[in-house]
Design a protein around this motif. Sequence first.
Motif, short mmCIF file in Angstrom:
data_model
loop_
_atom_site.label_atom_id
_atom_site.label_comp_id
_atom_site.label_asym_id
_atom_site.label_seq_id
_atom_site.Cartn_x
_atom_site.Cartn_y
_atom_site.Cartn_z
N UNK A 251 106.81 24.76 41.46
CA UNK A 251 106.45 26.01 42.37
C UNK A 251 105.58 25.79 43.09
N UNK A 252 104.62 25.04 42.85
CA UNK A 252 103.51 25.12 43.70
C UNK A 252 103.03 23.92 44.16
N UNK A 253 103.20 23.53 45.51
CA UNK A 253 102.70 21.93 45.95
C UNK A 253 101.19 21.65 45.69
N UNK A 254 100.35 22.80 45.64
CA UNK A 254 98.92 22.32 45.28
C UNK A 254 98.77 21.85 44.03
N UNK A 255 99.82 22.09 43.13
CA UNK A 255 99.54 21.61 41.74
C UNK A 255 99.88 19.86 41.82
N UNK A 256 100.99 19.55 42.39
CA UNK A 256 101.01 18.04 42.36
C UNK A 256 100.29 17.38 43.30
N UNK A 257 99.28 18.06 44.22
CA UNK A 257 98.57 17.41 45.16
C UNK A 257 97.05 17.16 44.59
N UNK A 258 97.15 17.86 43.11
CA UNK A 258 95.76 17.75 42.71
C UNK A 258 95.66 16.54 41.80
N UNK A 259 94.45 16.28 41.86
CA UNK A 259 94.14 14.83 41.08
C UNK A 259 93.18 15.43 39.79
N UNK A 260 93.37 14.98 38.87
CA UNK A 260 92.95 15.26 37.54
C UNK A 260 91.84 14.11 37.02
N UNK A 261 90.70 14.67 36.59
CA UNK A 261 89.65 13.81 36.29
C UNK A 261 89.39 13.97 34.72
N UNK A 262 89.31 13.01 33.97
CA UNK A 262 88.85 13.27 32.55
C UNK A 262 87.61 12.49 32.39
#
Lengths: 336, 213
Positions: A251-262
Amino acid sequence: MNTPLSKEMLFTYFAGQATVLQKQLIEEWLGEPGNTERYFEWLQEWENSHPQFLPDIGEAFKNVQALLKAPSLTDDGTRAGAAGAPSLPWRNWLRIAAAVLLMAGGAYYYRDAILYRHYRTGYAQSRTIQLSDGSRVSLLANSDLKLPRWGFGSIGRDVYLTGEAGFVVTHQVDHQPFTVHTPDQGKVTVLGTEFFVYTRKRGTQVVLSKGKVQISSAEMVQPLDMKPGEKASVASDGKIAIQPLTVTELKDPAVWQEHHFHFDHTTLADASRELNAVFGLEIVVADPALAARQVTGTFKARQADELLSVLSEMLDMRVLVGGDRVRLVPDSTDTN
Amino acid sequence: MTPEPSEHLPDEEKNPERPIDPRPGTPEATVPDNALPDREFFIRKTFGQDAAKGYELLFRTYYQPLCSHAARFVYNKEIAEDLVTEIFLNFWKKELHTCIATTFRAYLFTAVRNRCFTYLRWEFNKIRQEELDDDFLSDMLAPDHIMEMDELYMQVERAIHALPPQCQKVFILSRFEGKSYQEIAGKLGVTVKGVEWHISKALSVLRRSLKQN
């Protein structure tokens, strides 16, 4: 004997307004000795008084000087005109340069600078580039797009990406493929479509929005097909994995462009290394006390500056951007 | 015989039949004492004393008019500057100041025109890169070749001039100015798709009109 011709008539001619008869006169006139030189004299005068645009001569000359300062290779190859090979002047220069290419890093840079055009973005910058075939590239922060100055679109459309960019590629009538080369010897080949490429030290990822794409790597030379709504990852060992995007990602390209950091009691030093791996950004933390401060939490960021801005608040530090690296320093306005 | 037309600029007092002989060492033939010194002669002289200074003088004298001239062919500021720069770099690398028999001006303008011609041929006919050849041949100064080149840029101008106004505007902003589709869309109040459409239309008009060359 001598065809008299006024400068005015030539000026009229240069402006595209001479009659057929006048043009015949001019052709005759040009055949007489000395008039060719006069023609160019007047052409120069006409251009000077009716310029199409005014380039910056100072900048241009500086540029030329820089290009000429490239590690000098005596042009013994060029004067004779290498037998058989028609050439852009660069080519003979390059044949000589090829031998010293790897030894002098400088030589490579200038060869690269002459043959290729680079588009670069810095920290927290992004830009859109339009290519000569009508394709568009949205270059994200801290990235570099390289393409040949000449020949793009003639034999193929090849670009070289380091970093992250979105592509909207035009379909050419002659079905010319468009290829994005990544530093890990990955290749994404399309005919005309929309897709996004992320390529940094830690690997390459491609997400396809529209059209059809083929992806290959040094390890998997036989290209794999990707369909819209899929994401391909090229691991550091060259293996390619293709998987569908999740519903939220679709639904939202911004989502897959986001990098997750833990981060779990992760020192800033380690976090910086992670940021470097993900964003290709060089981060320096000189102060040992600051480097040892720990951060815990899950963060999402598309670009390094987003994450660093959050961290700077959490860790009481300031982010100093300079040149091609970022320095993290303790925030001296301590209100303890 | 028509009388000598009146010229408004001071340096046109020269006798129009004076042959220009710019070979180094040879004095200009029959230059009237009150004529302004020919810039070419001065550039050549400077080359004789200090090649680097001569080159800079050459560059500063001709860069702008050459870029302007190139822009008439390729209609693109950045490409025009690139092509002219290429000619100048070649000039230095091959030390052409020691072996050009015509004026530098004649050489430079001809080299730039030829380069523009091969560039346009490459762009619209997809000629392979290896065919681009900018060696300076002696028949480049023949009248019909000169006028053929003139006809080329005049054709480009005619084709662009004939574009419908909006199409023309979009084309110039994109190609000549190098603006992005987004910027153009914003500036003219049209959609990006509209911009794309105008540009592809302009390119096909240009391609058709150049095919005749």
